[in-house]
Design a protein around this motif. Structure first.
Motif, mmCIF file in Angstrom:
data_model
loop_
_atom_site.group_PDB
_atom_site.id
_atom_site.type_symbol
_atom_site.label_atom_id
_atom_site.label_comp_id
_atom_site.label_asym_id
_atom_site.label_seq_id
_atom_site.Cartn_x
_atom_site.Cartn_y
_atom_site.Cartn_z
ATOM 1 N N THR A 82 3.888 52.132 -5.730
ATOM 2 C CA THR A 82 4.428 51.449 -4.550
ATOM 3 C C THR A 82 4.108 49.961 -4.604
ATOM 4 O O THR A 82 4.975 49.121 -4.332
ATOM 5 N N ARG A 85 6.394 48.290 -7.104
ATOM 6 C CA ARG A 85 7.754 48.104 -6.577
ATOM 7 C C ARG A 85 7.830 46.901 -5.640
ATOM 8 O O ARG A 85 8.751 46.098 -5.708
ATOM 9 N N TYR A 86 6.828 46.758 -4.754
ATOM 10 C CA TYR A 86 6.825 45.621 -3.827
ATOM 11 C C TYR A 86 6.640 44.298 -4.564
ATOM 12 O O TYR A 86 7.228 43.301 -4.199
ATOM 13 N N HIS A 88 7.609 43.577 -7.582
ATOM 14 C CA HIS A 88 8.818 43.246 -8.329
ATOM 15 C C HIS A 88 10.029 43.006 -7.439
ATOM 16 O O HIS A 88 10.953 42.320 -7.851
ATOM 17 N N ASN A 89 10.034 43.593 -6.235
ATOM 18 C CA ASN A 89 11.188 43.450 -5.348
ATOM 19 C C ASN A 89 10.958 42.469 -4.207
ATOM 20 O O ASN A 89 11.875 42.191 -3.462
#
Length: 90
Positions: A82, A85-86, A88-89
């Motif tokens: 998680t 993901r945060y 990279h996004n």
């Protein structure tokens, strides 16, 4: 105080939610960060505790904390994914 200064500069919060009740300081920090940043910087809760600690059956934590978290994960592996993901996004 120092805790507030660090929260004011944080891009995200990771909150350990284990225990029969969430630690009072953790709950305060989570609520402060949620209220301080209405644009919703992510709050990631991690609860590996097998006990339920919510207001209703099958709730992981009380409703106020649950609704303040962007996501609640159940393992360190899920937490790491998680966070990745945060990063990279976001």
């Amino acid at each position: 105080n120092l805790c507030k200064q660090h929260l004011d500069r944080a891009d995200m919060v990771i909150a350990l939610l284990d225990g029969s009740q969430v630690d009072d300081g953790t709950a305060w920090e989570l609520g402060y960060f949620f209220a301080r940043f209405p644009e919703r910087r992510p709050i990631i809760g991690i609860r590996t505790d097998f006990r339920n600690a919510g207001d209703v059956p099958h709730a992981l934590v009380n409703l106020m904390l649950d609704c303040s978290c962007t996501i609640i994960v159940r393992s360190v592996e899920e937490l790491m994914g998680t966070i990745e993901r945060y990063l990279h996004n976001g």
